[in-house]
Design a protein around this motif. Sequence first.
Motif, PDB file in Angstrom:
ATOM      1  N   ARG A 221       0.666  -1.285  -0.369  1.00 59.46           N
ATOM      2  CA  ARG A 221       0.165   0.243  -0.071  1.00 59.46           C
ATOM      3  C   ARG A 221       0.888   1.402  -0.137  1.00 59.46           C
ATOM      4  N   LYS A 222       1.990   1.139   0.216  1.00 59.29           N
ATOM      5  CA  LYS A 222       3.134   2.212   0.321  1.00 59.29           C
ATOM      6  C   LYS A 222       3.476   2.481  -0.771  1.00 59.29           C
ATOM      7  N   LEU A 223       3.935   1.364  -0.817  1.00 56.09           N
ATOM      8  CA  LEU A 223       4.308   1.586  -2.931  1.00 56.09           C
ATOM      9  C   LEU A 223       3.956   2.023  -4.025  1.00 56.09           C
ATOM     10  N   ILE A 224       2.286   1.634  -4.073  1.00 52.47           N
ATOM     11  CA  ILE A 224       1.074   2.494  -4.577  1.00 52.47           C
ATOM     12  C   ILE A 224       0.688   3.650  -4.139  1.00 52.47           C
ATOM     13  N   SER A 225       0.684   4.397  -2.913  1.00 53.94           N
ATOM     14  CA  SER A 225       0.585   5.707  -2.975  1.00 53.94           C
ATOM     15  C   SER A 225       1.569   6.319  -3.137  1.00 53.94           C
ATOM     16  N   THR A 226       3.586   5.611  -2.847  1.00 55.19           N
ATOM     17  CA  THR A 226       4.297   6.618  -3.561  1.00 55.19           C
ATOM     18  C   THR A 226       4.096   6.540  -4.654  1.00 55.19           C
ATOM     19  N   ALA A 227       3.837   5.692  -5.757  1.00 52.86           N
ATOM     20  CA  ALA A 227       3.553   5.438  -6.948  1.00 52.86           C
ATOM     21  C   ALA A 227       2.575   6.674  -7.170  1.00 52.86           C
ATOM     22  N   LYS A 228       1.429   6.789  -6.448  1.00 57.86           N
ATOM     23  CA  LYS A 228       0.473   7.808  -6.645  1.00 57.86           C
ATOM     24  C   LYS A 228      -0.280   7.243  -8.068  1.00 57.86           C
ATOM     25  N   ILE A 229      -0.505   5.911  -7.942  1.00 60.76           N
ATOM     26  CA  ILE A 229      -1.469   4.677  -8.901  1.00 60.76           C
ATOM     27  C   ILE A 229      -3.100   5.572  -8.375  1.00 60.76           C
ATOM     28  N   LEU A 230      -3.234   5.984  -7.718  1.00 58.18           N
ATOM     29  CA  LEU A 230      -4.840   5.804  -7.374  1.00 58.18           C
ATOM     30  C   LEU A 230      -4.834   7.325  -6.896  1.00 58.18           C
ATOM     31  N   GLY A 231      -4.204   7.847  -7.447  1.00 58.53           N
ATOM     32  CA  GLY A 231      -4.588   9.725  -7.515  1.00 58.53           C
ATOM     33  C   GLY A 231      -4.333  10.490  -6.401  1.00 58.53           C
TER      34      GLY A 231
ATOM     35  N   ILE B  10     -13.196  -5.893   3.944  1.00 54.02           N
ATOM     36  CA  ILE B  10     -12.836  -5.849   2.459  1.00 54.02           C
ATOM     37  C   ILE B  10     -12.990  -6.797   1.356  1.00 54.02           C
ATOM     38  N   GLU B  11     -12.107  -7.224   1.739  1.00 47.53           N
ATOM     39  CA  GLU B  11     -11.998  -9.011   0.737  1.00 47.53           C
ATOM     40  C   GLU B  11     -13.876  -9.141   0.779  1.00 47.53           C
ATOM     41  N   PHE B  36     -10.234   5.385   5.989  1.00 53.09           N
ATOM     42  CA  PHE B  36     -11.395   3.719   5.590  1.00 53.09           C
ATOM     43  C   PHE B  36     -11.016   3.468   3.600  1.00 53.09           C
ATOM     44  N   ALA B  37     -11.710   4.338   3.743  1.00 54.51           N
ATOM     45  CA  ALA B  37     -11.901   4.616   2.371  1.00 54.51           C
ATOM     46  C   ALA B  37     -10.140   4.436   1.156  1.00 54.51           C
ATOM     47  N   GLU B  38      -9.203   4.887   1.857  1.00 59.45           N
ATOM     48  CA  GLU B  38      -8.194   4.675   0.965  1.00 59.45           C
ATOM     49  C   GLU B  38      -7.766   3.471   1.445  1.00 59.45           C
ATOM     50  N   LEU B  39      -7.246   2.418   1.802  1.00 61.42           N
ATOM     51  CA  LEU B  39      -7.391   1.109   2.986  1.00 61.42           C
ATOM     52  C   LEU B  39      -8.411   1.125   1.688  1.00 61.42           C
ATOM     53  N   GLN B  42      -7.403   0.796  -1.898  1.00 58.83           N
ATOM     54  CA  GLN B  42      -6.052   0.184  -2.353  1.00 58.83           C
ATOM     55  C   GLN B  42      -6.057  -1.302  -2.266  1.00 58.83           C
ATOM     56  N   HIS B  43      -6.705  -1.525  -1.512  1.00 53.45           N
ATOM     57  CA  HIS B  43      -6.502  -2.935  -1.946  1.00 53.45           C
ATOM     58  C   HIS B  43      -7.249  -3.435  -2.914  1.00 53.45           C
ATOM     59  N   ALA B  44      -8.624  -3.019  -3.116  1.00 50.26           N
ATOM     60  CA  ALA B  44      -9.562  -3.005  -4.600  1.00 50.26           C
ATOM     61  C   ALA B  44      -8.351  -3.135  -5.935  1.00 50.26           C
TER      62      ALA B  44
END
Lengths: 232, 240
Positions: A221-231, B10-11, B36-39, B42-44
Motif C-alpha cells: 500500500r505504501k508503494l501504491i501511495s508513493t507511485a500515486k497510482i490511485l491519484g 474488504i475482501e 478507511f476509503a483509502e485502505l 488500495q486493497h480493491a
Amino acid sequence: MARFIGILQEIMPAHIYPRRVLLIYHISLLCVVTQHALAGSMSDYQKDEGLLASLKSGDQKTLEKMYSALQDDFCRFIVSTFKCDYQQARDIYPECMSILYLNIRRNRLAPPLRSSLKTYLFSIGRHIYHRRNLDKYNTHKMAYPAEMEVSQVSDMVDDAMLKKERARQLRELLHKLGDPCKSLLEKVYFEEISFVVLSEQQGTPEATLRKRKFDCLKKLRKLISTAKILGS
Amino acid sequence: MTAERDIALIEAYLAGGLSADERIKLEKRKAEDAEFAELFNQHAWTMDGFEGMQLEAVESELRRIRVKPRNRWLRPLIAVAASILLFFSLRTLFFSSGPSVSELADASYEAPVSLVERNGEGPLPAPLRQAFIAYSNREWANAAGQFEASANGPEANTANYYRAHCYYQLSRFEDAGNLFSDLLEDPRYGQQAQWFSAICLLKRDLAKAAEEQLGEIASNPGHFYRGKARALLEKLASSS
C-alpha cells in the motif's frame, strides 16, 4: 412395443406386413428421440447451467473441452460480423474465453442464465474485437442480431481490460516489493492457496503467515501511495 | 489488528460474501471515513491486479491448447448417407407391395405328416419305417438317405414323395422339384406332387413356370389344391 405394433396393424392397409410395421416403429422412435434431444438442448439453458457449475468448480477438462468445441463457431461468427480474417478472430478467442471463465469462477455469471454460454462468449468476442479496432468501427454503428446483445457483457469486458492494466502495474510494484513478500502475496491472491495448505507446505504456523501477509500488504500500500497510482 | 480485520472485511465485500446490511454499513463507513476509503481503494486495486494476472494466466494456458480443425466434409456426407437410407426405407415401406415370392412359397408349404403308424395298408417295410421315424424326428438328411434306400422297393413312390419333402426342408429345391415332377402321374401322389412342384419352382425364383403350373391346378375343378392355387396366384399377382 407389442401393443404399438397391434395398433399399427389395425390402422395400416392389409399389404403392410409386420416387418414394415417394425420399420415404422423404429422411424417413429427415432423421431421421438431426436425431438426429445432437441427440446432438451433448448430448454432453459439447463445443459449450460450444468456446464456453468463445472466451470465454477475450476474443472480444467470442461474448460478445455468447451474451448475446443466452440472455437470454430466463434471464429466464424466474428469473421461474418466484422468481415475480418479467420486468424484475427482466432487471436482474440483465448482472451474472450478467459474473461468468460473468470467471471464464472468469481460467481458474476451465475444461474439462472438469460442466454446460453455460447451467446455470452460471442458477445464478449464482439466487444473485444470492437474495442481493439476502435479506429475502424468508432464512427460506424454495427448492426448485431438482438439475441447477441447480452447485458453485463460490456461491463465484463471493460472490467477485464481494467484489471489487466492493473495487473501490469501490480507486477512492477511486486517486483519492487521483492521476495519473500512477492512470493507470499502471489501464493495467497494469485494461486489462491489456503493458509492451511501454505502452513503445511512451509512448516510455519497459520497465524504467523497471516501476520506476514498483512505486513506485506502494508508495504504494498505504501508503494501504491508513493507511485500515486490511485491519484492520491 | 483493526486494519487486519478491515482487510478481511474488504475482501469479503469484494467477493460478495457480506449480507445486505453489512454491505450498507461498509459503504457508509467508506463514504464517511477517508482513511478507511483509502485502505478500501488500495486493497480493491490490488485484488483487481491479481485478478488481471489470473486472466492473463488463463488466457496463456488456453493459447497452448491445439484445437483440431473440424472435419467440415463429414457433416454433409453423413447427411447425404442419411437421406439415401431414408429414401430407400420409405421406398420399401410404401412402394413395395408385399412379401417376396420365396416368402409366399414358404407360407403355402405344409409338410405332410409322417406315416409311421398308417392305417389299413398293412405294416410298413422295416427300412421305410426307419426312414419315417427319422422324418418324424425332423432328421431331414438322415431321412432322405433312408428314403432313397427304399426307392427301389415296393413302395418306391411313397419313399420318393417323402424324400422330396426332406430335400425341400434341406433347401435342395431343385432335387425336390425333380422328384415331385417324377410323381405327377402317380394316382396317389400326383396332385400333391404338382402343387409342391409349383412351390419348389417359386423357391427357385422361376415364378413364370410356377404360375403356369399353378394355373393348371386352378383350372382343374377336381384338383385337391385348386382353392390354394387360386389364392396363391392372387397373392403373386399383387406382390409383382
